[in-house]
Each structure stands twice: as structure tokens, then as C-alpha cells.
Design an enzyme around this catalytic site. Structure first.
Site, PDB file in Angstrom:
ATOM      1  N   CYS A 172      -5.182  -0.572  -2.643  1.00  0.00           N
ATOM      2  CA  CYS A 172      -6.186   0.017  -2.897  1.00  0.00           C
ATOM      3  C   CYS A 172      -6.131   1.432  -3.632  1.00  0.00           C
ATOM      4  CB  CYS A 172      -7.047   0.305  -1.574  1.00  0.00           C
ATOM      5  SG  CYS A 172      -8.547   0.948  -1.778  1.00  0.00           S
TER       6      CYS A 172
ATOM      7  N   CYS B 143     -23.112   8.818  -1.902  1.00  0.00           N
ATOM      8  CA  CYS B 143     -23.523   8.002  -0.972  1.00  0.00           C
ATOM      9  C   CYS B 143     -23.195   8.786   0.653  1.00  0.00           C
ATOM     10  CB  CYS B 143     -22.667   6.603  -0.974  1.00  0.00           C
ATOM     11  SG  CYS B 143     -23.047   5.815  -2.377  1.00  0.00           S
TER      12      CYS B 143
ATOM     13  N   CYS C  38     -20.332   8.044   3.094  1.00  0.00           N
ATOM     14  CA  CYS C  38     -19.032   7.966   2.323  1.00  0.00           C
ATOM     15  C   CYS C  38     -18.581   9.332   2.222  1.00  0.00           C
ATOM     16  CB  CYS C  38     -19.094   7.226   1.245  1.00  0.00           C
ATOM     17  SG  CYS C  38     -17.463   7.296   0.175  1.00  0.00           S
TER      18      CYS C  38
ATOM     19  N   GLU D   3      -5.742   9.541  -3.240  1.00  0.00           N
ATOM     20  CA  GLU D   3      -5.089   8.751  -2.392  1.00  0.00           C
ATOM     21  C   GLU D   3      -5.192   7.289  -2.806  1.00  0.00           C
ATOM     22  OE1 GLU D   3      -6.576  11.505   1.728  1.00  0.00           O
ATOM     23  OE2 GLU D   3      -6.410   9.305   1.340  1.00  0.00           O
TER      24      GLU D   3
ATOM     25  N   CYS E 132     -16.138  11.620  -6.350  1.00  0.00           N
ATOM     26  CA  CYS E 132     -17.156  10.776  -6.655  1.00  0.00           C
ATOM     27  C   CYS E 132     -18.332  11.421  -6.844  1.00  0.00           C
ATOM     28  CB  CYS E 132     -17.167   9.402  -5.596  1.00  0.00           C
ATOM     29  SG  CYS E 132     -18.236   8.127  -6.055  1.00  0.00           S
TER      30      CYS E 132
ATOM     31  N   CYS F 280     -12.184   2.628   4.608  1.00  0.00           N
ATOM     32  CA  CYS F 280     -12.997   2.705   3.491  1.00  0.00           C
ATOM     33  C   CYS F 280     -13.840   4.145   3.653  1.00  0.00           C
ATOM     34  CB  CYS F 280     -14.064   1.626   3.786  1.00  0.00           C
ATOM     35  SG  CYS F 280     -13.443   0.200   3.798  1.00  0.00           S
TER      36      CYS F 280
END
Ligand code: SAH
Length: 377
Positions: free
Chosen positions: A131, A142, A145, A118, A138, A369
Site C-alpha cells: 500500500c 475528508c 481520514c 508511509e 492530502c 486506512c
């Protein structure tokens, strides 16, 4: 389609469900993967005169052309061949979601192998920020997230990153974003992925994004931000590149005990090491480092942690960006209470540390985020 032939994937075994495309194949080569010199060489290898590479670059980076028919300065046959070989489609739009009165647009893209990523375009009165994702998924894990939950699928190629910016630039240039025709002024590597874990492709993308037109998009290096969990050797490497891009460090806790949990790579590089690398980066580049801090209620938002953070950052070339936590589905955590957030800001300011609370653009479309792509999967 790329002209490179790839072995066809093995047929699925009967009765066995194939859920993912084979991921070993590389994305097709695109001119945005190449430097200007490499583009000339590639064009020559295709039997065309090298100056055609500059014409192609101008179409792609300056005119934002995606239809070969518009490349009228190229002979028809060359146009077809060069665009097929050097401008293969890399991103297919799966869906686009607008919010904030059309000033924020999140786009979900499908890559050549079926992977989804995205990007988010955010228009402000004085700038437009893209962004972008640097990886599909990933590997940093974390816990707050959304991207971190699913693990890493693969690195994006340079061109797959650049195309996200070009797609936003096209939408703006064609007046498809509320507010009329415009240009992308800023790029932030704050979409999916850890950019410094895909160093080479990200550096290539930074070059293409900031190289002067028509070699690249001509966006100022100062308007590009690379956000990292704190991969110390890669921060050091980036500092030595002689660029003036901004570094953002996702700190989220001033103490190792909590940061080990919130940003697990902290068990490898501690708060002090990460900050030392950040200050070296600031010294080298003259750029103020942005310290990202998601405000998580009763987890990292205590006044004593604000004081500790203030002491660590006092007198440094740093700026704190507080991000109200955007809770991920099923998360036990939520955003800080307004009074705790105010107190946190006040304590940092008392140490003379500049601080802002980031806006929460794109919340309703899961574009905020850490939310990227989770809802589409
Ligand atoms: N991997 C890089 C860049 C991607 S995330 C990094 O960690 O910096 C961009 C920013 O959004 C990071 O600061 C990240 O910590 C933050 N973020 C991730 N999930 C979030 C969430 N649920 N709420 C608020 N901020 C979040």
C-alpha cells in the site's frame, strides 16, 4: 546526493523557528522516473554507452540492488557515476513497525526534503500487497481520514512512489518479512494522498510497476488498484490509457447530502457523476470497480442507505468493500455496531451486489486506512 546544484536555502532569520524545509526543490532525478528510452538517453548524456541503461534497470528492477558495488557488470567508474546520477537515495527509513505476527509492516520514510510518508506491506497466504503513498498529505480534506486533517504537503515523484514498492520487494526478497522470501504481487494506491490529483507521477509509477522486467517491476496491471475520492475528469483520462488496473472509488455515502460532508470534493462531482465515470471505466477496461465504504456508526450505516446503495449498484460491474471505520484521534466518529454492519451486508446482498468486509490489518501500528503518518508527525 544529486549532482544537480540547488540554491542553498536562505538562512533562517534570527529568533525565527524554521519548522519546514523549503519545498520548491524537486526530488532528485532517478531512473524510475524515466521510460526505458529516456534512461538510455540519460546514460548517453552522462557519456556512457546506452546499453548501460538496461544493465542499470536490471539491477534496480530485477535484482533489487541498492549497493553499486554489486553492479559488477559495470566498470567501477561508470558504476559510481551512473548510480550517483540515476539511482540517488530517495527514501530514508525513519522507522518500521511490524504487527500481525510480522505479516504487516508499516514503514515511515523521510524524503529528500524532510517530508514524511508511509507505506504498508501486507502479506497474505496467497499474495503480498504494498500500500503506497502518492502524495505527502492530502488536499481532499475528508473529515474521517487522518491524512486529510493535515492538508497537502506535496506530490511525490514517480520514483518516490516506485521506491516504496521496490523497498518492500527488497525486504521480501531478502527474507526480512515473516514467512520467508517472497515477491510483491499487488500494489494499492491507498496510502497517503489522492493518486488522481498527482496524475502524471502516478501514471508513471503504474507504468514502472507493471512494465515487464527489466524495464519495470513486472507486476500485473490487474494486480494494481488506484483508489480515488472520485475526480471525474481524471477517472475518464485513466480509462482512456488502455490499462487494466483496478479502480476503487471511495464512495462512503450513496446520497449527495451526506457525501458532501464525508468526501467534500463531492460538492464538485456528485455521486451520480462519480458512479457514471466508474461504470464507463468498467466498460472500457472490463474490470469490476471496487466501491469503498467506511462504516461509520449512525452516520452512513443505516439500512435505508444500504438499500439506496444497493439500488445504485445493482446490475453493475461493482463490488463493495466495507471498511470498519478506523477512528482518528479526537474523532467524534467510530466504527459501526456489528449488527448494523451485518444488516448493511445483507441488504446489499439482497440487491445482488457482491460485498466483502475488509480486514483491519495494521491497526495496532496506525497502519490501517487513513491513519498513515499522523502519529509520526
Ligand atoms: N485518496 C484515495 C486513497 C487513499 S485512502 C481515496 O480516498 O480513495 C484509501 C482508503 O481508505 C479510502 O477508501 C479512504 O476513504 C479510506 N479511509 C480513509 N480514512 C479511513 C478511516 N479512518 N477508516 C476507514 N477507512 C478510511
Amino acid at each position: 546526493m544529486s549532482a544537480t546544484t540547488r540554491p542553498a536555502p536562505a538562512p533562517p532569520e534570527p529568533g525565527k523557528l524554521t519548522l519546514v524545509a523549503p519545498r520548491r526543490a524537486k526530488p532528485p532525478r532517478h531512473l524510475a522516473d524515466l521510460t526505458s528510452a529516456e534512461r538510455r538517453q540519460a546514460v548517453a548524456e552522462l557519456g556512457e554507452r546506452p546499453f548501460r541503461a538496461d544493465q542499470l534497470s536490471r539491477h534496480y528492477f530485477a535484482r533489487l540492488v541498492d549497493d553499486p558495488a554489486q553492479m559488477t557488470d559495470l566498470p567501477a567508474a561508470a558504476r559510481e557515476r551512473l548510480s550517483a546520477e540515476l539511482m540517488p537515495p530517495l527514501l530514508t527509513r525513519v522507522r518500521a513497525l511490524d504487527c500481525d505476527g510480522g505479516a504487516t509492516r508499516k514503514t515511515v520514510w523521510r524524503l529528500f526534503d524532510g517530508t514524511l510518508v508511509e507505506s504498508v506491506l501486507m502479506r497474505y497466504p496467497d499474495r503480498v500487497t504494498m500500500c503506497v503513498s502518492s502524495q505527502a498529505g492530502c488536499g481532499m480534506n475528508c473529515p474521517f481520514c487522518a491524512t486529510g486533517q493535515a492538508g497537502l504537503t506535496r506530490n511525490l515523484s514517480t520514483a518516490e512512489i516506485v521506491e516504496q514498492v521496490v523497498a518492500g520487494a527488497r525486504a521480501l526478497a531478502r527474507g526480512q518479512i515473516a514467512g520467508g522470501p517472497g515477491r510483491v504481487s499487488n500494489v494499492v494506491f491507498m496510502g497517503m494522498g489522492e493518486p488522481l490529483a498527482n496524475y502524471k507521477a502516478v501514471l508513471g509509477a503504474i507504468r514502472r510497476i507493471t512494465d515487464p522486467v527489466p524495464h519495470g517491476l513486472g507486476i500485473s496491471q490487474r494486480s494494481v488498484t488506484v483508489s480515488t475520492v472520485g475526480l471525474v475528469p481524471a477517472i475518464e483520462k485513466l480509462a482512456a490509457e488502455g490499462l487494466s488496473v483496478r479502480l476503487a472509488v471511495s464512495l462512503h455515502a450513496p446520497d449527495d447530502e451526506l457525501r458532501d460532508e464525508l468526501v467534500p470534493i463531492n460538492t464538485r462531482w456528485k455521486v451520480r457523476e462519480v458512479l457514471d465515470a466508474a461504470w464507463a471505466y468498467a466498460d472500457r477496461t472490463g474490470r469490476r470497480v471496487s466501491i469503498e465504504y467506511a462504516m461509520i456508526r449512525d452516520v452512513n450505516d443505516q439500512a435505508w442507505r444500504a438499500d439506496l446503495l444497493g439500488r445504485l449498484l445493482k446490475g453493475r460491474l461493482a463490488h463493495v468493500n466495507l471498511i470498519p471505520l478506523n477512528p482518528t484521534p479526537g474523532s467524534k466518529w467510530t466504527a459501526s455496531r456489528p449488527r448494523d454492519e451485518r444488516e448493511f451486508v445483507a441488504r446489499l446482498e439482497a440487491h445482488g451486489v457482491p460485498v466483502t468486509v475488509r480486514d483491519t490489518r495494521g491497526r495496532e501500528i496506525d497502519g490501517a486506512c487513513g491513519q498513515l503518518a499522523a502519529a509520526t508527525e
